[in-house]
Design an enzyme around this catalytic site. Structure first.
Site, PDB file in Angstrom:
ATOM      1  N   CYS A  11       0.857  -1.180   0.000  1.00  0.00           N
ATOM      2  CA  CYS A  11       0.000   0.000   0.000  1.00  0.00           C
ATOM      3  C   CYS A  11       0.897   1.235   0.000  1.00  0.00           C
ATOM      4  O   CYS A  11       2.125   1.143   0.142  1.00  0.00           O
ATOM      5  CB  CYS A  11      -0.909   0.005   1.229  1.00  0.00           C
ATOM      6  SG  CYS A  11       0.025   0.097   2.786  1.00  0.00           S
ATOM      7  N   HIS A  65       5.761  -5.154   8.747  1.00  0.00           N
ATOM      8  CA  HIS A  65       5.774  -6.544   9.178  1.00  0.00           C
ATOM      9  C   HIS A  65       5.983  -7.487   7.998  1.00  0.00           C
ATOM     10  O   HIS A  65       5.050  -8.130   7.522  1.00  0.00           O
ATOM     11  CB  HIS A  65       4.466  -6.876   9.911  1.00  0.00           C
ATOM     12  CG  HIS A  65       4.447  -6.393  11.326  1.00  0.00           C
ATOM     13  ND1 HIS A  65       3.289  -6.074  11.997  1.00  0.00           N
ATOM     14  CD2 HIS A  65       5.457  -6.174  12.200  1.00  0.00           C
ATOM     15  CE1 HIS A  65       3.587  -5.679  13.222  1.00  0.00           C
ATOM     16  NE2 HIS A  65       4.893  -5.725  13.362  1.00  0.00           N
ATOM     17  N   HIS A 112       4.062   1.807  11.615  1.00  0.00           N
ATOM     18  CA  HIS A 112       2.926   1.571  12.518  1.00  0.00           C
ATOM     19  C   HIS A 112       2.663   2.740  13.465  1.00  0.00           C
ATOM     20  O   HIS A 112       1.614   2.802  14.104  1.00  0.00           O
ATOM     21  CB  HIS A 112       3.178   0.312  13.360  1.00  0.00           C
ATOM     22  CG  HIS A 112       3.545  -0.875  12.543  1.00  0.00           C
ATOM     23  ND1 HIS A 112       4.830  -1.361  12.464  1.00  0.00           N
ATOM     24  CD2 HIS A 112       2.790  -1.664  11.731  1.00  0.00           C
ATOM     25  CE1 HIS A 112       4.854  -2.407  11.652  1.00  0.00           C
ATOM     26  NE2 HIS A 112       3.640  -2.603  11.191  1.00  0.00           N
ATOM     27  N   GLU A 136       0.759  -0.591  16.251  1.00  0.00           N
ATOM     28  CA  GLU A 136      -0.094   0.563  15.936  1.00  0.00           C
ATOM     29  C   GLU A 136      -0.952   0.951  17.129  1.00  0.00           C
ATOM     30  O   GLU A 136      -1.139   2.139  17.421  1.00  0.00           O
ATOM     31  CB  GLU A 136      -0.986   0.260  14.724  1.00  0.00           C
ATOM     32  CG  GLU A 136      -1.783   1.481  14.287  1.00  0.00           C
ATOM     33  CD  GLU A 136      -2.787   1.198  13.178  1.00  0.00           C
ATOM     34  OE1 GLU A 136      -3.850   1.846  13.175  1.00  0.00           O
ATOM     35  OE2 GLU A 136      -2.501   0.343  12.316  1.00  0.00           O
ATOM     36  N   THR A 147      -6.074   0.841  11.982  1.00  0.00           N
ATOM     37  CA  THR A 147      -6.347   0.986  10.538  1.00  0.00           C
ATOM     38  C   THR A 147      -6.417  -0.341   9.786  1.00  0.00           C
ATOM     39  O   THR A 147      -6.834  -0.369   8.630  1.00  0.00           O
ATOM     40  CB  THR A 147      -5.268   1.855   9.863  1.00  0.00           C
ATOM     41  OG1 THR A 147      -4.003   1.197   9.993  1.00  0.00           O
ATOM     42  CG2 THR A 147      -5.203   3.243  10.471  1.00  0.00           C
ATOM     43  N   SER A 196       2.036  -5.339   3.344  1.00  0.00           N
ATOM     44  CA  SER A 196       3.491  -5.200   3.486  1.00  0.00           C
ATOM     45  C   SER A 196       4.257  -6.293   2.747  1.00  0.00           C
ATOM     46  O   SER A 196       5.457  -6.467   2.948  1.00  0.00           O
ATOM     47  CB  SER A 196       3.883  -5.176   4.968  1.00  0.00           C
ATOM     48  OG  SER A 196       3.229  -6.189   5.693  1.00  0.00           O
TER      49      SER A 196
END
Length: 315
Positions: free
Chosen positions: A19, A48, A81, A133, A172, A275
Site C-alpha cells: 500500500c 511486518h 505503525h 499501531e 487501521t 506489506s
C-alpha cells in the site's frame, strides 16, 4: 502440457500487496541510507515482512527495539505503525536525527484521538492489544486515557465514566466486518458516541478485503502471502474463510506452501497483505504453475493511485 498435470484456475485478487503507506516507509529507509550512508537505524520492523526487513538489512539498515540501542550520531527511522509520543521526545532529548515513517493514515487517527481528548471525551480504541499501531495510538495521550476494546463482548460490557461523552477511533488494519459489528454494539448502547470524520480503517485494508471477498466465493483454497505478525494479512485469511473459501492459509512465501493443501482443489485464490512485495506473489504463481496446468485470472478490482509525500529530509 503433460496430460497428467491437472488443470487449476488461479484467481489473483486485485489490489494486493504494498500500500502507499508501506511503500513510503520503505522509501524513507532506502533514501536515508543513500543520503546519509550506512548504517541507518530503524526502531522496530519498518513493516511486518521478513523479506522487506532482510533486504533493507542488506542495504545497511540496522533494526533495534529501542532508541538506547542506537548511537546518537546516526539517523533513526520510526516504523510505519506509529510510535508513542514518548519516542520522538526521547530522540529529541538525546539530540538524535530521526525520520518518522508513520503511515499518514495512522497519523490521522492520532490527530483524531488527540482532538477528542482535548474536547473532553473519553476515548475508545477498537484494535488488537500489543499491536505496534495500538501501542502507538494509545501512547499519544496520557496513560489510562484511551480504553481498548477488541471484541463485541467487550463493547457490550464496557462501562464508561460518562455515557454521553464518548468517542471511538480504530486501528487501521482491522476486519471491516468485525469492526462494523463492534461499532454497532457501541452505537446501540451509546447513541451519542462521536464517530471518526472519515473511516479509520484505511483504504488499502478495505480494498484488499473486498478483493479477497470477490475471489473467495469461487475458490476451494485461498493463499495469502504475509507475515504472521501482520494484522491486515491475518484479516485477509479470515475474510477468505468467511467469504466462502473451503480453506485459507497465511504463508510467508512459496516455500511455506504445503502442497497437500491442493488435494481436491480446482480453484485457487491468491492475495497478499499490504506489506508483502509483489515478487513473492510472482514466485508463488510460478511454483503453482510448475505443478499444475494453471490458468491465471486477475480479478477486476479497484486500481489504487494513492501516494504519500516523503519527509523533506529524504525527498
Amino acid at each position: 502440457m503433460n496430460s497428467e498435470v491437472r488443470p487449476l484456475k488461479v484467481y489473483l485478487a486485485t489490489p494486493r500487496g504494498f500500500c502507499a503507506g508501506v511503500d513510503r516507509a520503505i522509501q524513507i529507509v532506502e533514501r536515508a541510507i543513500e543520503r546519509y550512508g550506512a548504517p541507518v537505524y530503524v526502531r522496530h520492523e519498518i513493516v511486518h515482512n521478513k523479506h522487506v526487513v532482510d533486504r533493507l538489512k542488506g542495504l545497511g539498515a540496522v533494526f533495534v527495539k529501542e532508541l538506547d540501542q542506537c548511537p546518537p550520531d546516526r539517523p533513526v527511522v520510526f516504523s510505519a505503525h506509529g510510535v508513542p509520543k514518548s519516542v520522538p521526545a526521547d530522540a529529541q532529548s538525546r539530540q538524535m536525527f530521526y525520520l518518522d515513517a508513520t503511515c499518514p493514515l495512522v497519523s490521522k487517527v492520532h490527530v483524531e484521538a488527540e482532538r477528542h481528548h482535548n474536547e473532553g471525551r473519553e476515548i475508545i480504541l477498537i484494535g488488537h492489544a500489543g499491536h505496534p499501531e495500538v501501542i502507538g495510538t494509545m501512547g499519544q495521550l496520557p496513560e489510562g486515557t484511551v480504553k481498548l476494546i477488541e471484541t463485541v463482548e467487550q463493547a457490550r460490557e464496557f462501562v464508561p465514566a460518562d455515557p454521553e461523552n464518548l468517542a471511538f477511533v480504530t486501528q487501521t488494519t482491522l476486519s471491516v466486518d468485525d469492526t462494523a459489528e463492534i461499532v454497532g454494539a457501541l452505537q446501540a448502547r451509546f447513541p451519542n458516541i462521536a464517530v471518526p470524520h472519515k473511516e479509520d480503517i484505511c483504504y488499502a485494508t478495505t480494498n484488499r478485503q473486498d478483493a479477497v471477498k470477490q475471489v473467495s466465493a469461487d475458490c476451494d483454497l485461498v493463499l495469502v502471502i504475509g507475515s504472521a505478525k501482520s494484522s491486515n494479512s491475518q484479516r485477509l485469511v479470515e475474510v477468505a474463510l468467511r467469504g466462502g473459501a473451503k480453506a485459507a492459509y497465511l504463508v510467508d512465501d512459496a516455500s511455506h506452501v504445503e502442497w497437500s493443501w491442493f488435494n481436491g482443489v480446482d480453484t485457487l485464490g491468491i492475495s497478499a497483505g499490504a506489506s508483502a512485495p509483489e515478487n513473492l506473489i510472482e514466485e508463488l504463481v510460478a511454483a503453482v504453475s510448475a505443478r499444475f496446468d494453471a490458468e491465471v485470472i486477475e480479478n477486476n478490482g479497484v486500481r489504487e493511485t494513492v501516494t504519500f509525500k516523503l519527509p523533506k529530509a529524504v525527498a
